[in-house]
Design a protein around this motif. Sequence first.
Motif, short mmCIF file in Angstrom:
data_model
loop_
_atom_site.label_atom_id
_atom_site.label_comp_id
_atom_site.label_asym_id
_atom_site.label_seq_id
_atom_site.Cartn_x
_atom_site.Cartn_y
_atom_site.Cartn_z
N GLN A 116 18.49 -12.37 8.60
CA GLN A 116 18.29 -11.10 8.16
C GLN A 116 18.91 -11.14 6.55
O GLN A 116 18.64 -10.74 5.72
N ASP A 117 20.02 -12.46 6.55
CA ASP A 117 20.88 -12.30 5.13
C ASP A 117 20.64 -12.50 4.41
O ASP A 117 20.59 -12.15 3.16
N ILE A 118 19.34 -14.11 4.58
CA ILE A 118 18.70 -14.47 3.46
C ILE A 118 17.85 -13.44 3.20
O ILE A 118 17.42 -13.81 2.30
N ALA A 119 16.33 -12.75 3.64
CA ALA A 119 16.01 -11.75 3.48
C ALA A 119 16.44 -10.76 2.77
O ALA A 119 15.65 -10.34 1.68
N GLU A 120 18.14 -10.57 3.00
CA GLU A 120 18.71 -9.31 2.29
C GLU A 120 18.54 -9.81 1.00
O GLU A 120 18.63 -9.27 -0.64
N ALA A 121 18.93 -10.94 0.33
CA ALA A 121 19.57 -11.47 -0.75
C ALA A 121 18.08 -11.80 -1.24
O ALA A 121 18.48 -12.30 -2.62
N PHE A 122 17.36 -12.78 -0.97
CA PHE A 122 16.00 -12.58 -1.65
C PHE A 122 15.55 -11.32 -2.37
O PHE A 122 14.82 -11.19 -3.36
#
Length: 294
Positions: free
Chosen positions: A261-267
């Motif tokens: 989820q962190d990666i998705a939000e960063a992207f």
Amino acid sequence: EGSNRAWDLAIRTGLIRRQGGAVVLLSATPAKNSPLEYYSLLSYVDDGAWTRLGITDPDVFIDRYLRLEMKLTLETNLELKQRSVVAGFVNLAELREVIFRYAEFKNAEDVGLVLPQTEVQQVQVPMTIEQGLKYRAYLDRTEEIKKKLNDDPSARYALLGMLQRMQQISLHPELDSGPKNKDGKPEWTWANAGTVQNPHAPKLDAARDRILSTPNCGHIVFADNIAVHAWLRTILIEAGIPAERIAILNAVLAPSPAERQDIAEAFNGDPELEGGKFVRWNVECILTRSGMSD
């Protein structure tokens, strides 16, 4: 046995229902892997959804609705193995009646959601001489196996194996022959990806070039083999993309849902509140596996 997260959700939804509340679930993919997922989902909403039919546990659900058969399946290591598979359904009318009593299915058109226009482009990339020689050898072997299909129907599994190896070769010339695992068979992993002779391959270089051609856009690159994530990451860094702007989304480097989820939000550029100010993260490229759970 259920996972800790599943048990946690089951307890929480049970407490909500016990206090007179209602549980509503929302999912874009209600059953991605198995029909058994409907057993769990409906149990969260109403713990009597299945017990009123005499279905007291997942085994009874399977016996009631699924037709299982033992079949030869092709494993990820290209080995053949007899496995129990869902070959069909029984009592399907009853199963549908239960699911539709609790669930409502809508698509984008039903709710007036306008989806963005999809533009698909196919890019032809020539193979190297090394790739071409290996591909030709596998193709010849495929033709030999096809001749045996009438006499030996199980040869189709060997045929699938050849097709998978051809697909591997078309992506990278070393992908079909990695370092040996504990069973003595070639297997590329994130840990041994650095032993590759040359991370470059025509498709990976073409992906790099397309990413560099639109530097102000976000990019998501799908590749099933985790070692390819490492190779493409190396190629992108060589091309000048900062390592911190490349996220790797696979079960090795992002094993937990929270990390993914962190990666998705960063992207997506979702802001994070830091010191009273919103700070936007900066991830340009995600390398991930097709078919990986969201």
